[in-house]
Design a protein around this motif. Sequence first.
Motif, mmCIF file in Angstrom:
data_model
loop_
_atom_site.group_PDB
_atom_site.id
_atom_site.type_symbol
_atom_site.label_atom_id
_atom_site.label_comp_id
_atom_site.label_asym_id
_atom_site.label_seq_id
_atom_site.Cartn_x
_atom_site.Cartn_y
_atom_site.Cartn_z
ATOM 1 N N THR A 140 0.854 -1.195 0.000
ATOM 2 C CA THR A 140 0.000 0.000 0.000
ATOM 3 C C THR A 140 0.885 1.239 0.000
ATOM 4 N N LEU A 141 0.531 2.181 -0.860
ATOM 5 C CA LEU A 141 1.282 3.419 -0.985
ATOM 6 C C LEU A 141 0.303 4.581 -1.031
ATOM 7 N N SER A 142 0.826 5.791 -1.088
ATOM 8 C CA SER A 142 -0.050 6.956 -1.223
ATOM 9 C C SER A 142 0.621 8.002 -2.102
ATOM 10 N N ASP A 143 1.163 9.073 -1.503
ATOM 11 C CA ASP A 143 1.633 10.197 -2.304
ATOM 12 C C ASP A 143 2.892 9.916 -3.114
ATOM 13 N N SER A 144 3.668 8.907 -2.748
ATOM 14 C CA SER A 144 4.895 8.624 -3.496
ATOM 15 C C SER A 144 4.614 8.021 -4.868
ATOM 16 N N MET A 145 3.375 7.565 -5.079
ATOM 17 C CA MET A 145 3.028 6.867 -6.314
ATOM 18 C C MET A 145 2.511 7.808 -7.390
ATOM 19 N N TYR A 146 2.467 9.101 -7.080
ATOM 20 C CA TYR A 146 1.964 10.038 -8.066
ATOM 21 C C TYR A 146 2.892 11.245 -8.126
ATOM 22 N N LEU A 147 2.557 12.234 -8.948
ATOM 23 C CA LEU A 147 3.383 13.420 -9.088
ATOM 24 C C LEU A 147 3.739 13.983 -7.710
ATOM 25 N N GLY A 148 5.021 14.295 -7.510
ATOM 26 C CA GLY A 148 5.453 14.814 -6.220
ATOM 27 C C GLY A 148 6.921 14.529 -5.975
ATOM 28 N N PRO A 149 7.442 14.941 -4.828
ATOM 29 C CA PRO A 149 8.871 14.870 -4.578
ATOM 30 C C PRO A 149 9.381 13.533 -4.052
ATOM 31 N N SER A 150 8.526 12.495 -3.950
ATOM 32 C CA SER A 150 8.937 11.272 -3.245
ATOM 33 C C SER A 150 8.776 9.996 -4.066
ATOM 34 N N ASN A 151 8.880 10.101 -5.391
ATOM 35 C CA ASN A 151 8.704 8.917 -6.234
ATOM 36 C C ASN A 151 9.743 7.836 -5.972
ATOM 37 N N ASP A 152 10.919 8.224 -5.496
ATOM 38 C CA ASP A 152 11.952 7.224 -5.220
ATOM 39 C C ASP A 152 11.516 6.255 -4.124
ATOM 40 N N LEU A 153 10.675 6.708 -3.198
ATOM 41 C CA LEU A 153 10.182 5.819 -2.145
ATOM 42 C C LEU A 153 9.278 4.747 -2.727
ATOM 43 N N ALA A 154 8.445 5.124 -3.699
ATOM 44 C CA ALA A 154 7.569 4.150 -4.348
ATOM 45 C C ALA A 154 8.390 3.124 -5.118
#
Length: 345
Positions: free
Chosen positions: A318-332
């Motif tokens: 389960t993920l949230s904001d890292s999976m979409y446009l934003g500064p944390s895509n590396d976490l996803a």
Amino acid sequence: MSMKRPVATVLAAALCLLTAACGSSPDDKASDSTTEAAASNSGYPVTLDNCGEKQTFEKAPSRVVVMNGASVAEVSTLLALGLQDKIVSNQQSYGMSEVAGRAAAIKSLPTGNVKVNEAYDIPREAMLGLRPDLALSVTTYGFDRKNGFATREQLKQVGANNYVSPQGCDDDPSKMTVADSYRLLRDMGKIFNVSDRAEKLIAASEKNIAAVSEKVKGVKPPKVMVLFSNMSMGSNDFSSVFAHGIVNDILAKAGASNAFGDAAKTTFADLSKEKVAATDVDALVVIGYNDPNPAAYAKKLLEEFPQWPAAKNNTYVTLSDSMYLGPSNDLAVEKIANMLHPDAL
């Protein structure tokens, strides 16, 4: 966006905001090339070409309004750059985040006591009453007169610059990639004269993603289903399933592929239960959008489709904001790769 609001309704609004069907302004052409004017010692003036309009900043904005648009990219980017004190009204929230403390930080931001409209966003009079010097919108929809919003020209008349996020000029997030997250960071860095911070965040993200991608290079990419939890945005049983967009770039970097990438040409696919049942799904990525328990939804799906390899191996994240446009895509990228290729990492 309050946790008490009907989540399906909000996501339906999100789909509307992210498609041309909602009536984007045809005169807004997407060039989005970023240029800086001859800068003084203070770093200003700075000029950005955004959706075909030049926005010139003589100083860092100090009264920023962040429109909803069913996004957290804009507010999360400002927080990542340490610019939270510049925000006078924020309407964005996922209710959760992969970044420790971010959800609470977003919740604590001022809202400006705005009475939002049916799309949970800021109507024209409320926007002008906030006296912004910068208004951020996910797409051109947020500045469309016929939808009851303040136009870009009206904002200009009261001394407010405006900014539409990457891929928002054409209202087509199906083309979005991780590079768009970096562009958002860079643009905000230039606007607020904190480009050094933006470049450090981008470099760290690129380094993290490259390290993961190198480790999973050459592996057979499992087929992953990516969807919002407990969402209904169309006529079929599964209408919040991603087919295109930034999620596909994230999956590829994590050594995976989208199980439903050919199911639609748009960002979301509207799928029947039969179509979902007939597709081999090796793993689930469930995105929680103001859903307090997306894991419960993931487990429900695995029980509903026991024939999936994902169900047999209990493979989901389960993920949230890292999976979409934003500064944390590396976490996803890291979390998905850890789920699919634990031995490689």
